[in-house]
Design an enzyme around this catalytic site. Structure first.
Site, short mmCIF file in Angstrom:
data_model
loop_
_atom_site.label_atom_id
_atom_site.label_comp_id
_atom_site.label_asym_id
_atom_site.label_seq_id
_atom_site.Cartn_x
_atom_site.Cartn_y
_atom_site.Cartn_z
N SER A 20 -6.52 -11.69 -3.80
CA SER A 20 -5.48 -12.81 -3.44
C SER A 20 -5.46 -13.92 -4.45
O SER A 20 -6.72 -14.33 -4.56
CB SER A 20 -5.33 -12.93 -2.05
N TYR A 44 -9.47 -16.78 5.46
CA TYR A 44 -9.06 -15.94 4.56
C TYR A 44 -9.43 -15.92 3.06
O TYR A 44 -9.80 -14.80 2.57
CB TYR A 44 -7.22 -15.95 4.53
N GLY A 81 0.64 -1.21 0.05
CA GLY A 81 0.08 0.13 0.14
C GLY A 81 0.74 1.11 0.03
O GLY A 81 0.44 2.28 -0.59
#
Length: 313
Positions: free
Chosen positions: A150, A175, A27
């Site tokens: 992801s 996740y 980021g």
């Protein structure tokens, strides 16, 4: 040594960009490149001191950068609402939103401030609520929204009978669920925007694999030391083998968010072997993200859980 991979980021002067998770890792690289291209960058940060350090680092490479720090914790709906209030009071259009922040595989089940499993609550529900809070500003800016998923979104499924993993907990499966739901939401956002004329375009990016803080020691996640995985990833990255670097891992989201060639409703990620590293390119949409019916269900459940309605009114 890893080879240098880069892309051209077009001029962004006069554009306002919001980047979640912009105070470190991928980021921070994204925020830095946006600032260097002339964008005003808004960084919602949980830790203001860390955000100030990140802003100072950005200004070293972009001395004239305009950076705004505002407090926000993606694991708290109250905090997200307060951030949204501040942004709406400012009443300036948002042209780019890069939903980049995330948490990954805490060893034990943890909860957000609102009682959601931490990964589902932060990676997906937090960003869902954020888009809802910013929707008027995104519409005003004809914004491009890029959401960072992801490769984990290409496996597993949504645990519909136990979204918060109360009966059993697997960090990796939770996740994957968070990233599948998040990806489906982002694609549904694009479809609804196109149907209702909101003027927003939404697409997906994934960073591949790179040595970032996601799998490193994180005391706040009850991870006292680096995982074996991140140690191996660092070793491979330093030698330019298979995986990327934090710099190259930032490029897919940058490309998806800024390139005139990046298209709505598409997925962008590294083009290397198994999409672990390399320059960004459009990729085949993950099978788990293709069901429009399930995406509508994700949207409805997310509205019910967060109390945030995204309807463009």
């Amino acid at each position: 040594m890893p080879r240098i991979i880069d892309i051209t980021v077009p001029p962004l002067t006069g554009r306002r960009a919001v980047v979640t998770g912009g105070s470190d890792g991928i980021g921070l690289r994204i925020a830095t490149r946006l600032a260097r291209a002339g964008a005003e960058v808004v960084l919602p940060v949980r830790n203001l001191a860390k955000g100030e350090a990140a802003a100072a680092g950005i200004r070293k490479t972009a001395p004239s950068a305009e950076i705004t720090l505002l407090p926000m914790d993606l694991s708290s709906l109250e905090s997200i609402a307060a951030f949204g209030d501040s942004m709406r009071q400012d009443a300036r259009p948002v042209h780019l939103l890069i939903n980049n922040a995330g948490v990954m595989t805490p060893p034990d089940r943890q909860l957000t401030a609102d009682g959601f499993e931490l990964q589902f609550g932060t990676n997906h529900l937090g960003h869902f609520a954020l888009v809802g809070q910013l929707l008027p500003l995104l519409r005003a800016g004809s914004a491009r929204v890029t959401s960072q998923v992801s490769i984990a979104a290409n496996s597993g499924s949504i645990h519909w009978d136990d979204l918060n993993w109360e009966r059993s907990y697997s960090g990796q499966h939770a996740y994957s669920q968070s990233k599948i739901a998040f990806g489906q939401f982002a694609l549904e956002l694009d479809r609804r925007s196109e149907e209702h004329g909101w003027g927003i375009t939404s697409n997906l990016a994934h960073p591949g694999v790179a040595p970032t803080s996601l799998l490193a020691a994180r005391p706040e996640l009850q991870r006292g030391q680096d995982t074996v995985s991140v140690r191996m990833i660092r070793w491979l990255s330093a030698r330019g083998i298979l995986v990327g670097t934090p710099e190259s891992a930032a490029l897919s989201a940058l490309y998806a968010a800024t390139s005139p060639d990046a298209r709505r409703g598409r997925l962008y990620g590294p083009r290397g072997l198994a999409h672990l590293g390399g320059a960004p390119a459009e990729q085949k949409m993950y099978s788990r993200l293709r069901s429009e019916e399930e995406a509508r269900r994700v949207w409805q459940v997310s509205e019910e859980l967060t109390g945030v309605r995204i309807n463009g009114d």
